[in-house]
Design a protein around this motif. Sequence first.
Motif, PDB file in Angstrom:
ATOM      1  N   GLN A 281      42.444  40.876  38.840  1.00 48.08           N
ATOM      2  CA  GLN A 281      43.359  40.182  39.785  1.00 48.08           C
ATOM      3  C   GLN A 281      44.462  41.236  40.200  1.00 48.08           C
ATOM      4  O   GLN A 281      44.912  41.136  41.317  1.00 48.08           O
ATOM      5  CB  GLN A 281      43.981  38.975  39.200  1.00 48.08           C
ATOM      6  CG  GLN A 281      44.566  38.195  39.923  1.00 48.08           C
ATOM      7  CD  GLN A 281      43.948  37.451  41.576  1.00 48.08           C
ATOM      8  OE1 GLN A 281      42.790  37.257  41.198  1.00 48.08           O
ATOM      9  NE2 GLN A 281      44.279  37.828  42.561  1.00 48.08           N
ATOM     10  N   LYS A 284      43.392  43.497  42.633  1.00 55.16           N
ATOM     11  CA  LYS A 284      43.449  42.676  44.039  1.00 55.16           C
ATOM     12  C   LYS A 284      44.836  42.494  44.703  1.00 55.16           C
ATOM     13  O   LYS A 284      44.933  42.960  45.806  1.00 55.16           O
ATOM     14  CB  LYS A 284      42.526  41.477  43.857  1.00 55.16           C
ATOM     15  CG  LYS A 284      42.475  40.573  45.274  1.00 55.16           C
ATOM     16  CD  LYS A 284      41.797  39.371  44.876  1.00 55.16           C
ATOM     17  CE  LYS A 284      41.433  38.662  46.347  1.00 55.16           C
ATOM     18  NZ  LYS A 284      40.584  37.167  46.100  1.00 55.16           N
ATOM     19  N   ASP A 285      45.805  42.075  43.938  1.00 51.87           N
ATOM     20  CA  ASP A 285      46.916  41.963  44.525  1.00 51.87           C
ATOM     21  C   ASP A 285      47.883  42.997  44.844  1.00 51.87           C
ATOM     22  O   ASP A 285      48.710  42.981  45.696  1.00 51.87           O
ATOM     23  CB  ASP A 285      47.902  41.084  43.461  1.00 51.87           C
ATOM     24  CG  ASP A 285      47.239  39.862  42.791  1.00 51.87           C
ATOM     25  OD1 ASP A 285      46.668  39.220  43.760  1.00 51.87           O
ATOM     26  OD2 ASP A 285      47.582  39.283  42.118  1.00 51.87           O
ATOM     27  N   THR A 329      36.441  36.237  42.229  1.00 48.00           N
ATOM     28  CA  THR A 329      37.596  36.510  42.810  1.00 48.00           C
ATOM     29  C   THR A 329      37.671  36.761  44.330  1.00 48.00           C
ATOM     30  O   THR A 329      38.908  36.914  44.825  1.00 48.00           O
ATOM     31  CB  THR A 329      38.467  37.650  42.059  1.00 48.00           C
ATOM     32  OG1 THR A 329      37.505  38.988  42.240  1.00 48.00           O
ATOM     33  CG2 THR A 329      38.523  37.220  40.559  1.00 48.00           C
TER      34      THR A 329
END
Length: 439
Positions: A281, A284-285, A329
Motif C-alpha cells: 500500500q 501504491k500511495d 489492492t
Amino acid sequence: MNASHSAPSSPASGNGAASPPRAVLFTDARVFDGRSDELSAPARVLIADGKIASIGDGDDVPAGARTVDAGGRTLTPGFIDAHAHVMLQPTLGEAANTDLAYHGLYGASMARLYLSRGYTTIRDTGGNTFSLKKAIDAGLTEGPRIFPSGPIISQTSGHGDFTPAAEPSRLVGGHRDNMQRDGHLLVVDGVPEMLQAVRYVLGRGASQIKLAVSGGCASERDPLDITEFTAEEIGAAVQVAGDWNTYVLAHVYNPSGIRRAVEAGVRTIEHANLIDLETLQLMKDSGTWLSPQVSVYVNDPPGLAPQTKEKFTQAREGLNTLFTLAKKTGFDRIGFGSDIISAPDTLAKINEEFVHRTKWFSPAEILRQATGNNGKMLALSGPRNPYPGTLGVIEPGAPADVLLIDGDPLEDPSLLTDPEKNLTVIVKDGQVFKNLLGE
C-alpha cells in the motif's frame, strides 16, 4: 543469419550513423497497441523513418515500401525486459577467469538471442553494458535497445559483493574482485563512497541507478530478510540520480528494505517477493513501480548450496502472496522482467514468463506488462532516456518496434514460447530483423 530471416534493411555506415530504414506497410493486421484489453479489427499499419507513421488509412505509402500481408495475424509492440542481465550469462567461474573482451562477445550473442525472442528493448539492471549498447546503436551487432544501469551498487557483504572469502577486507589492504574491476558490480560503504559511485556510473552513461537493498537468492552471504544500505546511503544515491534527472531502482525482497527504499525516493522495486499488505500500500500511495519476475524462481538452478536453495524456496513461495496482494489492492504499476543470470539455456526460454504469469494475470494484463507498462517504467529516466519516444506501444509517432505473431497471444500466450515459428516478423527501430513471410 538463418536463410529464412531477412537482413537488416539499413546497415550502419562507417561513422556509426544508419541510413533511413526502408518503409514497411503491414496490411490485414490485428493490432495489440500495448494498452488495450483486446485486438483491433484488421488494420493497415505503416512504418516510415523508424516510426509508426499511421494506423488505418493515413499517409501515402512511400515509394519502394515493403508490404507485409499479415493475413489476420497479431501485431504487437516489441517486448521489453525490465530486469535483464545481458552481460552476466557466463558462470561466476567463467567470469572470474576471463576478461571483459570475452564478456562482451558473450553479451553480444545474448543480445542477438534477446532480439530473436522479440525483445526490442531491455533495461539492464546490472552489468557493464555500456560498450555493448554503443555497438548495437552503431549497427555493429544486432540486439535490443539497452537502458544501462552499469554495475550493481552493493554494500560490503551485500547482494553484489562476490569478493572471495579468502580475500582480506579492503580495510586492511584487500582488493576488489574481478567482477568489480570489470564494471559489473561495485561495493561501497558510507555516504561519500555512495556519492562517488553514483556520479561515476551516471558519467559512464547509465540511464538509471541500481542498488541492492536486501539479501538475494544468488548470493551466499546475505539472507533475504536483511536490509542493506542505511537510509542515508540510499538517500544519497536518490539525490544524485535526481540531480541528473533520473531515478534509482532497488533489488529488495523484504518489507523493511522496501519501505526504506520507497521512503528514500526509490522509484522501482525489483522482486518484492516477501512483501506485506502495508508495504505494498505504501508503494501504491507513493507511485512506486513493481518489477517482479517469475520464471527465475520456477525451477532451482542446478548445484545450489543448501542455504541458497532455501532462499530460492522462500522467494518462490512468496510470489503467490505478492501477486494476490497486488490484485487485492488494485496495484497495476507492474512490469515484466526475467532476472536470468549465468543461464543462457534458460534465457533462450525467456518467453515462458508469459505463461507462468497466467496463474495470476490475464493474457492482456501480461502483454501490457511486457509492453506499455514497461515503456512507462523506462520513461522514468527522463532526459537520461537514451531512446526518446514512447516505447512499448503502437501509435502514430512511436518508435517502430513491432512483432507480427502467428496466432492470438491474448487467447493463447503459450504460442510465444515457440518464437522461431510464431514470431514471423521482428522490426526494431523500423528495421526488419526477421521476416518469415518474405517480401
